[in-house]
Motif scaffolding. Structure first.
Motif, mmCIF file in Angstrom:
data_model
loop_
_atom_site.group_PDB
_atom_site.id
_atom_site.type_symbol
_atom_site.label_atom_id
_atom_site.label_comp_id
_atom_site.label_asym_id
_atom_site.label_seq_id
_atom_site.Cartn_x
_atom_site.Cartn_y
_atom_site.Cartn_z
ATOM 1 N N ALA A 14 17.958 60.232 48.467
ATOM 2 C CA ALA A 14 18.060 58.834 48.032
ATOM 3 C C ALA A 14 16.683 58.194 47.943
ATOM 4 O O ALA A 14 16.457 57.308 47.145
ATOM 5 C CB ALA A 14 18.963 58.059 48.993
ATOM 6 N N GLY A 15 15.736 58.658 48.752
ATOM 7 C CA GLY A 15 14.390 58.111 48.727
ATOM 8 C C GLY A 15 13.443 58.844 47.803
ATOM 9 O O GLY A 15 12.251 58.566 47.799
ATOM 10 N N GLY A 16 13.954 59.782 47.015
ATOM 11 C CA GLY A 16 13.101 60.507 46.086
ATOM 12 C C GLY A 16 12.283 61.601 46.734
ATOM 13 O O GLY A 16 11.332 62.103 46.150
ATOM 14 N N VAL A 17 12.634 62.011 47.951
ATOM 15 C CA VAL A 17 11.888 63.022 48.683
ATOM 16 C C VAL A 17 12.688 64.317 48.691
ATOM 17 O O VAL A 17 13.901 64.286 48.851
ATOM 18 C CB VAL A 17 11.651 62.553 50.146
ATOM 19 C CG1 VAL A 17 10.903 63.597 50.939
ATOM 20 C CG2 VAL A 17 10.919 61.230 50.151
ATOM 21 N N ARG A 18 12.028 65.429 48.518
ATOM 22 C CA ARG A 18 12.730 66.713 48.583
ATOM 23 C C ARG A 18 13.204 66.973 50.008
ATOM 24 O O ARG A 18 12.597 66.532 50.970
ATOM 25 C CB ARG A 18 11.820 67.837 48.135
ATOM 26 C CG ARG A 18 11.552 67.751 46.664
ATOM 27 C CD ARG A 18 10.751 68.907 46.197
ATOM 28 N NE ARG A 18 10.478 68.712 44.794
ATOM 29 C CZ ARG A 18 10.228 69.685 43.962
ATOM 30 N NH1 ARG A 18 10.234 70.916 44.380
ATOM 31 N NH2 ARG A 18 9.990 69.434 42.706
ATOM 32 N N ARG A 27 20.832 55.938 54.083
ATOM 33 C CA ARG A 27 21.516 54.657 53.854
ATOM 34 C C ARG A 27 20.538 53.852 53.008
ATOM 35 O O ARG A 27 19.506 53.399 53.504
ATOM 36 C CB ARG A 27 21.806 53.960 55.174
ATOM 37 C CG ARG A 27 22.590 52.685 55.018
ATOM 38 C CD ARG A 27 22.899 52.123 56.377
ATOM 39 N NE ARG A 27 23.729 50.943 56.273
ATOM 40 C CZ ARG A 27 23.968 50.134 57.272
ATOM 41 N NH1 ARG A 27 23.467 50.396 58.468
ATOM 42 N NH2 ARG A 27 24.707 49.077 57.094
ATOM 43 N N GLY A 28 20.842 53.748 51.735
ATOM 44 C CA GLY A 28 19.870 53.174 50.810
ATOM 45 C C GLY A 28 18.670 54.102 50.730
ATOM 46 O O GLY A 28 18.817 55.299 50.527
ATOM 47 N N GLU A 29 17.490 53.568 50.940
ATOM 48 C CA GLU A 29 16.258 54.359 50.900
ATOM 49 C C GLU A 29 15.868 54.886 52.274
ATOM 50 O O GLU A 29 14.873 55.594 52.401
ATOM 51 C CB GLU A 29 15.112 53.500 50.344
ATOM 52 C CG GLU A 29 15.346 53.003 48.929
ATOM 53 C CD GLU A 29 15.345 54.142 47.925
ATOM 54 O OE1 GLU A 29 14.485 55.038 48.009
ATOM 55 O OE2 GLU A 29 16.225 54.135 47.045
ATOM 56 N N CYS A 30 16.629 54.555 53.291
ATOM 57 C CA CYS A 30 16.248 54.859 54.671
ATOM 58 C C CYS A 30 16.936 56.120 55.190
ATOM 59 O O CYS A 30 18.165 56.223 55.175
ATOM 60 C CB CYS A 30 16.616 53.665 55.550
ATOM 61 S SG CYS A 30 16.147 53.871 57.269
ATOM 62 N N LEU A 31 16.138 57.066 55.675
ATOM 63 C CA LEU A 31 16.676 58.251 56.329
ATOM 64 C C LEU A 31 17.225 57.816 57.688
ATOM 65 O O LEU A 31 16.495 57.291 58.513
ATOM 66 C CB LEU A 31 15.574 59.294 56.521
ATOM 67 C CG LEU A 31 15.962 60.563 57.277
ATOM 68 C CD1 LEU A 31 16.951 61.395 56.466
ATOM 69 C CD2 LEU A 31 14.716 61.377 57.602
ATOM 70 N N VAL A 32 18.520 58.017 57.894
ATOM 71 C CA VAL A 32 19.142 57.587 59.153
ATOM 72 C C VAL A 32 19.529 58.756 60.047
ATOM 73 O O VAL A 32 19.783 58.571 61.233
ATOM 74 C CB VAL A 32 20.382 56.685 58.917
ATOM 75 C CG1 VAL A 32 19.976 55.380 58.251
ATOM 76 C CG2 VAL A 32 21.459 57.403 58.123
ATOM 77 N N PHE A 33 19.581 59.967 59.486
ATOM 78 C CA PHE A 33 19.972 61.127 60.279
ATOM 79 C C PHE A 33 19.434 62.382 59.614
ATOM 80 O O PHE A 33 19.410 62.480 58.383
ATOM 81 C CB PHE A 33 21.503 61.219 60.369
ATOM 82 C CG PHE A 33 21.997 62.429 61.113
ATOM 83 C CD1 PHE A 33 22.056 62.439 62.496
ATOM 84 C CD2 PHE A 33 22.387 63.571 60.423
ATOM 85 C CE1 PHE A 33 22.495 63.561 63.180
ATOM 86 C CE2 PHE A 33 22.825 64.695 61.102
ATOM 87 C CZ PHE A 33 22.880 64.685 62.489
ATOM 88 N N LEU A 60 26.765 55.986 52.964
ATOM 89 C CA LEU A 60 25.748 57.011 53.161
ATOM 90 C C LEU A 60 25.738 58.060 52.056
ATOM 91 O O LEU A 60 26.755 58.350 51.432
ATOM 92 C CB LEU A 60 25.983 57.709 54.497
ATOM 93 C CG LEU A 60 26.006 56.793 55.728
ATOM 94 C CD1 LEU A 60 26.295 57.602 56.977
ATOM 95 C CD2 LEU A 60 24.710 56.007 55.856
ATOM 96 N N VAL A 61 24.544 58.624 51.857
ATOM 97 C CA VAL A 61 24.349 59.750 50.955
ATOM 98 C C VAL A 61 23.989 60.949 51.817
ATOM 99 O O VAL A 61 23.018 60.912 52.572
ATOM 100 C CB VAL A 61 23.211 59.480 49.943
ATOM 101 C CG1 VAL A 61 22.969 60.701 49.064
ATOM 102 C CG2 VAL A 61 23.521 58.251 49.106
#
Length: 152
Positions: A14-18, A27-33, A60-61
């Motif tokens: 979701a944040g454009g990171v591999r 959750r949105g752009e934030c890594l939560v887990f 969540l994604v």
């Protein structure tokens, strides 16, 4: 129902990171887990995390390296909002489409070499799949040797 997926080549989180872990949850752009566990253990760890944090999985994604039928059924069972897979099996894709879960993938394969892919080949009910997988997980955890407690 229309198919809701994208084949974007190599998926991005979701944040454009591999993917830097075996499982990442945004959750949105934030890594939560995140988890680097093997098999389906990271998804069960996610379940514990969701319970502890009181988060709604629908927001969540889930970004996973490999999503087969079992992982797809667990994502549906948890109510995940979207699934992103580096490698997605056709059986996993069928589950996500059947249950209306948006997804994207890097590569689509006929099947993955995992016993749960065959074990759940005809299963469409996420609750029944969860019961089977939770039992398999419990047996695998019971069969692991105890870790030393350290400090003694």
């Amino acid at each position: 129902m229309s198919t809701r997926h994208e084949n974007t080549g190599l998926p991005a989180s979701a944040g454009g990171v591999r993917l830097g872990h075996s499982l990442e949850v945004y959750r949105g752009e934030c890594l939560v887990f995140a988890s680097d566990g093997k098999w389906l253990h990271p998804l069960f760890e996610l379940e514990d995390f969701l319970r502890r944090q009181g988060l709604s999985a629908s927001e969540l994604v889930v970004v996973d390296k490999i999503v087969g039928r079992a992982a797809a059924l667990l994502c549906v069972y948890f109510g995940v909002g979207r699934v992103v897979a580096e490698l997605l099996s056709i059986r996993g894709q069928q589950v996500l489409e059947y249950h209306g879960v948006p997804y994207q993938y890097g590569a689509l394969v006929d099947r993955i070499l995992c016993r749960t892919e065959e074990l759940l080949a005809q299963e469409w009910d996420p609750a029944r799949a969860y019961a089977v997988l939770a039992e398999l997980r419990a047996r695998s955890l019971d069969s692991q040797p105890a870790k030393p407690s350290g400090g003694e």
